[in-house]
Design an enzyme around this catalytic site. Structure first.
Site, PDB file in Angstrom:
ATOM      1  N   ASN A   1     -10.269   0.359   2.582  1.00  0.00           N
ATOM      2  CA  ASN A   1      -8.838   0.429   2.264  1.00  0.00           C
ATOM      3  C   ASN A   1      -8.667   0.164   0.770  1.00  0.00           C
ATOM      4  OD1 ASN A   1      -6.123  -0.058   1.874  1.00  0.00           O
ATOM      5  ND2 ASN A   1      -5.881  -1.352   3.694  1.00  0.00           N
TER       6      ASN A   1
ATOM      7  N   HIS B   1      -2.510   6.837   5.000  1.00  0.00           N
ATOM      8  CA  HIS B   1      -3.104   5.687   4.320  1.00  0.00           C
ATOM      9  C   HIS B   1      -4.398   5.335   5.041  1.00  0.00           C
ATOM     10  CE1 HIS B   1      -3.810   1.968   2.426  1.00  0.00           C
ATOM     11  NE2 HIS B   1      -3.273   1.179   3.347  1.00  0.00           N
TER      12      HIS B   1
ATOM     13  N   CYS C   1       0.825  -1.219   0.000  1.00  0.00           N
ATOM     14  CA  CYS C   1       0.000   0.000   0.000  1.00  0.00           C
ATOM     15  C   CYS C   1       0.851   1.258   0.000  1.00  0.00           C
ATOM     16  CB  CYS C   1      -0.912   0.002   1.204  1.00  0.00           C
ATOM     17  SG  CYS C   1      -2.041  -1.375   1.153  1.00  0.00           S
TER      18      CYS C   1
HETATM   19  N1  ACO Z   1     -16.962  -9.342  11.785  1.00  0.00           N
HETATM   20  C1  ACO Z   1     -17.203  -9.816  13.019  1.00  0.00           C
HETATM   21  N2  ACO Z   1     -16.223 -10.326  13.803  1.00  0.00           N
HETATM   22  C2  ACO Z   1     -14.988 -10.398  13.291  1.00  0.00           C
HETATM   23  C3  ACO Z   1     -14.679  -9.945  11.997  1.00  0.00           C
HETATM   24  C4  ACO Z   1     -15.746  -9.411  11.233  1.00  0.00           C
HETATM   25  N3  ACO Z   1     -15.557  -8.931   9.995  1.00  0.00           N
HETATM   26  N4  ACO Z   1     -13.367 -10.140  11.760  1.00  0.00           N
HETATM   27  C5  ACO Z   1     -12.858 -10.697  12.869  1.00  0.00           C
HETATM   28  N5  ACO Z   1     -13.835 -10.866  13.793  1.00  0.00           N
HETATM   29  C6  ACO Z   1     -13.723 -11.418  15.138  1.00  0.00           C
HETATM   30  C7  ACO Z   1     -12.536 -12.339  15.279  1.00  0.00           C
HETATM   31  O1  ACO Z   1     -12.850 -13.637  14.865  1.00  0.00           O
HETATM   32  C8  ACO Z   1     -12.292 -12.256  16.759  1.00  0.00           C
HETATM   33  O2  ACO Z   1     -13.196 -13.097  17.419  1.00  0.00           O
HETATM   34  P1  ACO Z   1     -12.749 -13.950  18.705  1.00  0.00           P
HETATM   35  O3  ACO Z   1     -12.367 -12.925  19.734  1.00  0.00           O
HETATM   36  O4  ACO Z   1     -13.968 -14.733  19.035  1.00  0.00           O
HETATM   37  O5  ACO Z   1     -11.584 -14.774  18.241  1.00  0.00           O
HETATM   38  C9  ACO Z   1     -12.643 -10.804  17.117  1.00  0.00           C
HETATM   39  O6  ACO Z   1     -13.486 -10.345  16.059  1.00  0.00           O
HETATM   40  C10 ACO Z   1     -11.466  -9.892  17.249  1.00  0.00           C
HETATM   41  O7  ACO Z   1     -10.612 -10.088  16.110  1.00  0.00           O
HETATM   42  P2  ACO Z   1      -9.294  -9.299  15.941  1.00  0.00           P
HETATM   43  O8  ACO Z   1      -8.613  -9.740  14.676  1.00  0.00           O
HETATM   44  O9  ACO Z   1      -8.500  -9.319  17.203  1.00  0.00           O
HETATM   45  O10 ACO Z   1      -9.879  -7.825  15.728  1.00  0.00           O
HETATM   46  P3  ACO Z   1      -9.095  -6.470  15.670  1.00  0.00           P
HETATM   47  O11 ACO Z   1      -9.700  -5.532  16.616  1.00  0.00           O
HETATM   48  O12 ACO Z   1      -7.604  -6.655  15.688  1.00  0.00           O
HETATM   49  O13 ACO Z   1      -9.469  -5.932  14.221  1.00  0.00           O
HETATM   50  C11 ACO Z   1      -8.556  -5.724  12.021  1.00  0.00           C
HETATM   51  C12 ACO Z   1      -9.078  -6.669  13.067  1.00  0.00           C
HETATM   52  C13 ACO Z   1      -9.639  -4.703  11.701  1.00  0.00           C
HETATM   53  C14 ACO Z   1      -8.201  -6.525  10.781  1.00  0.00           C
HETATM   54  C15 ACO Z   1      -7.332  -4.992  12.586  1.00  0.00           C
HETATM   55  O14 ACO Z   1      -6.424  -5.925  13.121  1.00  0.00           O
HETATM   56  C16 ACO Z   1      -6.610  -4.170  11.553  1.00  0.00           C
HETATM   57  O15 ACO Z   1      -7.133  -3.186  11.066  1.00  0.00           O
HETATM   58  N6  ACO Z   1      -5.347  -4.530  11.241  1.00  0.00           N
HETATM   59  C17 ACO Z   1      -4.559  -3.790  10.301  1.00  0.00           C
HETATM   60  C18 ACO Z   1      -5.005  -4.156   8.956  1.00  0.00           C
HETATM   61  C19 ACO Z   1      -4.402  -3.274   7.919  1.00  0.00           C
HETATM   62  O16 ACO Z   1      -4.190  -2.104   8.114  1.00  0.00           O
HETATM   63  N7  ACO Z   1      -4.155  -3.883   6.780  1.00  0.00           N
HETATM   64  C20 ACO Z   1      -3.721  -3.241   5.632  1.00  0.00           C
HETATM   65  C21 ACO Z   1      -2.312  -2.862   5.670  1.00  0.00           C
HETATM   66  S1  ACO Z   1      -1.546  -2.740   4.151  1.00  0.00           S
HETATM   67  C22 ACO Z   1      -2.681  -2.480   3.061  1.00  0.00           C
HETATM   68  O17 ACO Z   1      -3.341  -1.469   3.193  1.00  0.00           O
HETATM   69  C23 ACO Z   1      -2.934  -3.457   1.977  1.00  0.00           C
END
Ligand code: ACO
Length: 332
Positions: A285, A255, A113
């Site tokens: 994103n 970003h 990205c």
């Molecule tokens: N809907 C409902 N529940 C969900 C979803 C969803 N879409 N996705 C995950 N969950 C659940 C998980 O299963 C987990 O459940 P559990 O506690 O029973 O195991 C719970 O929600 C928490 O999951 P986490 O992964 O810990 O959630 P988090 O708060 O970390 O959010 C996220 C996840 C949004 C992906 C976050 O980690 C994030 O934004 N990371 C960075 C991602 C990023 O920026 N990527 C791009 C970078 S480079 C580019 O842009 C290509």
């Protein structure tokens, strides 16, 4: 002394809107979770026959028109992308052919990205070394082509879109333009955000397709932890290279990956809501396209007054991160 200035800007998003409520019908998720964990409410998806180069073309036509130049007037076409129309040739070569009857240099820049930030740094170097007078730097990603819409952890995050900027050489120190760039990468995090199949390591086969290896895989928590450190570092390093500090920031255009990552940077630098450009709620994103889309929107909203100090900062797969520091203004 040659200065690298901005003369044109354009952006494009596909028409189709995929809302959180639409996603509720596709995977086990809900609007409340998506909004509270990411800030995203909807995203745009390209149609099946709309390619990365199509989106890059629409944004580039607007940027060229904005600059008042034709495709033939360019010296170099750079395209930041992670979802090239084909593994080869480059999306840039396809875009060049649509923009100009005259052949010219064209290549893709692939840096997750952060790709558009990397491509701007390349263009600045080409212009300041006098190798080029005018460079188009497009950014386009059709992430919907590699997102697994059965995987709720990634399906809710991404959208499609494109942006483009025209950068030109101007003699003299000037008052506007690209002041500095900062790039970095740490490949030890390569597996944290990866499209594992279809490359030379795991060439496309029935097994790779059955295993879903052609889809993007992400370790969200690790990428999150990396992002909240990398983006502020990119901001500070870019400013340091321009001889400036965080107190000089008028606008930060980060970003657009996750509202919480953006808000963490905003708090760290004590920036107001007005100083931080955000559109992640409407587009999700869009990878390389997220910063040019936000920059173009802020410009059209009249937020960026000439002379404003604007910092663009990104992070992404690689892992990569980087920034561009701009003194805003169109030097046509
Ligand atoms: N809907 C409902 N529940 C969900 C979803 C969803 N879409 N996705 C995950 N969950 C659940 C998980 O299963 C987990 O459940 P559990 O506690 O029973 O195991 C719970 O929600 C928490 O999951 P986490 O992964 O810990 O959630 P988090 O708060 O970390 O959010 C996220 C996840 C949004 C992906 C976050 O980690 C994030 O934004 N990371 C960075 C991602 C990023 O920026 N990527 C791009 C970078 S480079 C580019 O842009 C290509």
């Amino acid at each position: 002394m040659v200065q690298c200035v901005v003369t044109g800007l354009g952006s494009y998003v596909p028409q189709r809107v995929l809302s959180n409520h639409d996603l509720e019908q596709m995977v086990d998720t809900n609007d409340e979770w998506i909004v509270s964990r990411t800030g995203i409410r909807e995203r745009r998806l390209a149609s099946a026959d709309e390619t990365t180069s199509d989106m890059a073309y629409h944004a580039s036509v607007l940027a060229l028109r904005d600059a008042g130049v034709r495709g033939e007037d360019l010296d170099f076409v750079l395209v930041a992308t992670n979802t090239s129309d084909t593994v080869f040739p480059s999306t840039a070569a396809r875009l060049q052919a649509r923009l100009s009857d005259r052949p010219m240099a064209a290549m893709d820049v692939q840096a997750g990205c952060t790709g558009w930030i990397y491509a701007i740094a390349m263009a600045k170097a080409l212009i300041e070394s006098k190798a080029c007078m005018r460079v188009l730097v497009a950014a386009s990603d059709k992430l919907s082509s590699i997102v697994d819409y059965h995987d709720r952890s990634t399906a809710v995050l991404f959208g499609d879109g494109a942006g483009a900027i025209v950068l030109e050489a101007r003699e003299g120190p000037g008052t506007v333009g690209v002041l500095s760039t900062y790039l970095n990468a740490d490949g030890r995090g390569a597996e944290l955000l990866v499209q594992p199949g279809g490359g030379s390591r795991e060439p496309a086969s029935h097994e790779t397709v059955d295993g879903g290896l052609h889809f993007l895989k992400m370790s969200g928590n690790e990428v999150f932890r990396f992002a909240v450190k990398a983006m502020p570092e990119a901001v500070e390093e870019g400013l340091k290279r321009a001889g400036l500090t965080v107190d000089d920031i008028d606008f930060l255009i980060p970003h657009q990956a996750n509202q919480r990552i953006i808000d963490a940077a905003m708090r760290q630098f004590h920036l107001s809501e007005h100083q931080v450009v955000k559109n992640v709620s409407r587009y999700g994103n869009t990878s390389v396209a997220s910063i040019p889309l936000a920059l173009d929107e802020a410009r059209h909203e009249g937020r960026l007054l000439p002379g404003a100090l604007v910092v663009l900062a990104a992070f992404g797969s690689g892992l990569t991160w980087g920034s561009v520091v701009l003194r805003w203004g169109m030097d046509r």
